[in-house]
Write a protein that holds these residues in place. Structure first.
Motif, mmCIF file in Angstrom:
data_model
loop_
_atom_site.group_PDB
_atom_site.id
_atom_site.type_symbol
_atom_site.label_atom_id
_atom_site.label_comp_id
_atom_site.label_asym_id
_atom_site.label_seq_id
_atom_site.Cartn_x
_atom_site.Cartn_y
_atom_site.Cartn_z
ATOM 1 N N ARG A 1 -0.755 -1.857 1.432
ATOM 2 C CA ARG A 1 -0.533 -0.414 1.300
ATOM 3 C C ARG A 1 -0.916 0.084 -0.089
ATOM 4 O O ARG A 1 -1.557 1.128 -0.233
ATOM 5 C CB ARG A 1 0.923 -0.074 1.599
ATOM 6 N N SER A 2 -0.476 -0.621 -1.125
ATOM 7 C CA SER A 2 -0.796 -0.179 -2.491
ATOM 8 C C SER A 2 -0.566 -1.321 -3.462
ATOM 9 O O SER A 2 0.119 -2.291 -3.144
ATOM 10 C CB SER A 2 0.053 1.029 -2.889
ATOM 11 N N LEU B 1 0.476 -1.917 -7.618
ATOM 12 C CA LEU B 1 1.045 -1.231 -8.773
ATOM 13 C C LEU B 1 1.033 -2.146 -9.994
ATOM 14 O O LEU B 1 1.202 -3.359 -9.872
ATOM 15 C CB LEU B 1 2.488 -0.798 -8.493
ATOM 16 N N TYR C 1 2.926 -2.579 -13.784
ATOM 17 C CA TYR C 1 4.049 -2.206 -14.619
ATOM 18 C C TYR C 1 3.956 -2.945 -15.952
ATOM 19 O O TYR C 1 3.430 -4.067 -16.020
ATOM 20 C CB TYR C 1 5.387 -2.595 -13.953
ATOM 21 N N MET D 1 -0.666 3.199 -9.891
ATOM 22 C CA MET D 1 -0.600 2.860 -8.473
ATOM 23 C C MET D 1 -2.005 3.016 -7.902
ATOM 24 O O MET D 1 -2.637 4.064 -8.091
ATOM 25 C CB MET D 1 0.371 3.772 -7.725
ATOM 26 N N THR E 1 -4.510 2.648 -4.500
ATOM 27 C CA THR E 1 -4.552 2.512 -3.045
ATOM 28 C C THR E 1 -5.974 2.427 -2.506
ATOM 29 O O THR E 1 -6.190 1.941 -1.399
ATOM 30 C CB THR E 1 -3.846 3.701 -2.367
ATOM 31 N N ALA F 1 2.522 -3.736 -2.265
ATOM 32 C CA ALA F 1 3.348 -3.339 -1.129
ATOM 33 C C ALA F 1 2.630 -3.717 0.146
ATOM 34 O O ALA F 1 1.467 -3.352 0.351
ATOM 35 C CB ALA F 1 3.600 -1.841 -1.159
ATOM 36 N N GLY F 2 3.316 -4.465 1.000
ATOM 37 C CA GLY F 2 2.729 -4.903 2.261
ATOM 38 C C GLY F 2 3.552 -4.458 3.448
ATOM 39 O O GLY F 2 4.348 -3.530 3.361
ATOM 40 N N SER F 3 3.349 -5.157 4.549
ATOM 41 C CA SER F 3 3.968 -4.727 5.797
ATOM 42 C C SER F 3 5.467 -4.939 5.842
ATOM 43 O O SER F 3 6.148 -4.322 6.653
ATOM 44 C CB SER F 3 3.330 -5.476 6.969
ATOM 45 N N GLY G 1 7.555 -4.010 3.818
ATOM 46 C CA GLY G 1 8.294 -2.865 3.330
ATOM 47 C C GLY G 1 8.900 -3.043 1.955
ATOM 48 O O GLY G 1 9.762 -2.280 1.553
ATOM 49 N N ASN G 2 8.464 -4.044 1.224
ATOM 50 C CA ASN G 2 8.987 -4.202 -0.125
ATOM 51 C C ASN G 2 7.856 -4.597 -1.062
ATOM 52 O O ASN G 2 6.782 -4.986 -0.625
ATOM 53 C CB ASN G 2 10.088 -5.250 -0.172
ATOM 54 N N LEU G 3 8.095 -4.477 -2.370
ATOM 55 C CA LEU G 3 7.105 -4.864 -3.357
ATOM 56 C C LEU G 3 7.166 -6.362 -3.592
ATOM 57 O O LEU G 3 8.247 -6.932 -3.750
ATOM 58 C CB LEU G 3 7.346 -4.145 -4.687
ATOM 59 N N PHE H 1 6.000 -9.056 -6.289
ATOM 60 C CA PHE H 1 5.549 -9.117 -7.664
ATOM 61 C C PHE H 1 4.896 -10.459 -7.974
ATOM 62 O O PHE H 1 5.288 -11.503 -7.441
ATOM 63 C CB PHE H 1 6.728 -8.936 -8.627
#
Lengths: 119, 110
Positions: free
Chosen positions: B31-32, B34, B36, B48, B50, B92-94, B96-98, B100
């Protein structure tokens, strides 16, 4: 407040004690996340709230970990019967967007974390 | 299993140098991505990404994503001692969480 606020900054507990960690997200942020960060590692996902609903708790390592966000703002992460392996920094993050926007155009903003040490 | 790999794990440079930090990933339903920056406290959001091939830029920092080759780079030009930090890449994938990576620890010497 201007950013995500977590308290306490540091917590020392004896093995077997229960602890509660607090997170105040940025005002108006719908989404709230908890992460665990061990020394020298990246944060690892624990759980996700959209408002007061806990939509994902797949990252919680055991049933000793419990999180709540009863009014859709402040959240508490509780760890029961703490073990030494629970020692880590616990990070809270919030995001303005809700699923799935949080992963396409609304980044997560992190608090400073709570450093938990279990003796 | 979803994973994010950053390289190098640590890097020491002198002020004024240009650095490139790498992040490769394997994630179901991307999905995206990021970036930091983490000093002693909270990770602070940088970028971010995409879409492939579109460079994002903020001052001396820039980043680009290649969704075909599954990687991103973070460039820092004319480094300063204040750039010293751990740089975290997350995807971020399927699920539903990041997810790292372990981070790249950058040390900029005066």
């Amino acid at each position: 407040g201007a950013g995500v606020s977590q308290s306490p900054r540091y917590k020392v507990a004896k093995r077997g004690q229960d602890v509660a960690l607090r997170c105040d997200p940025i005002s108006g942020h719908v989404s709230l996340f908890w992460y665990q960060q061990a020394l020298g590692q990246g944060p690892e996902f624990l759980t996700y709230f959209q408002n007061e609903a806990q939509l994902d708790k797949s990252g919680l390592p055991s049933d000793r970990f419990f999180a709540e966000r009863p009014e859709g703002s402040v959240s508490t992460l509780k760890i029961q019967r703490t073990q030494q392996e629970d020692s880590a920094v616990y990070l809270c993050a919030s995001s303005l967007g809700d699923w799935p926007l949080i992963y396409s155009n609304q980044p997560q903003h992190f608090g400073d974390g709570t450093r938990l040490s279990i003796l | 299993e979803d994973k994010v790999v950053q390289s190098p794990l640590s890097l020491v440079v002198h002020e004024g140098d240009t650095v490139t930090l790498n992040c490769s990933y394997e994630v179901t339903n991307f999905r995206s991505l990021l970036w930091y920056k983490q000093e002693k406290k909270a990770p602070t959001f940088l970028f971010m990404l995409t879409s492939s091939g579109i460079e994002k830029k903020s001052g001396r920092l820039s980043s680009i994503l290649d969704k075909k080759e599954l990687f991103s780079i973070l460039n820092i030009t004319a480094t300063q001692t204040g750039d010293s930090a751990v740089y975290l890449c997350a995807v971020a994938g399927s699920q539903g969480n990041l997810i790292f990576g372990k981070g790249t620890k950058l040390s900029v010497k005066p």
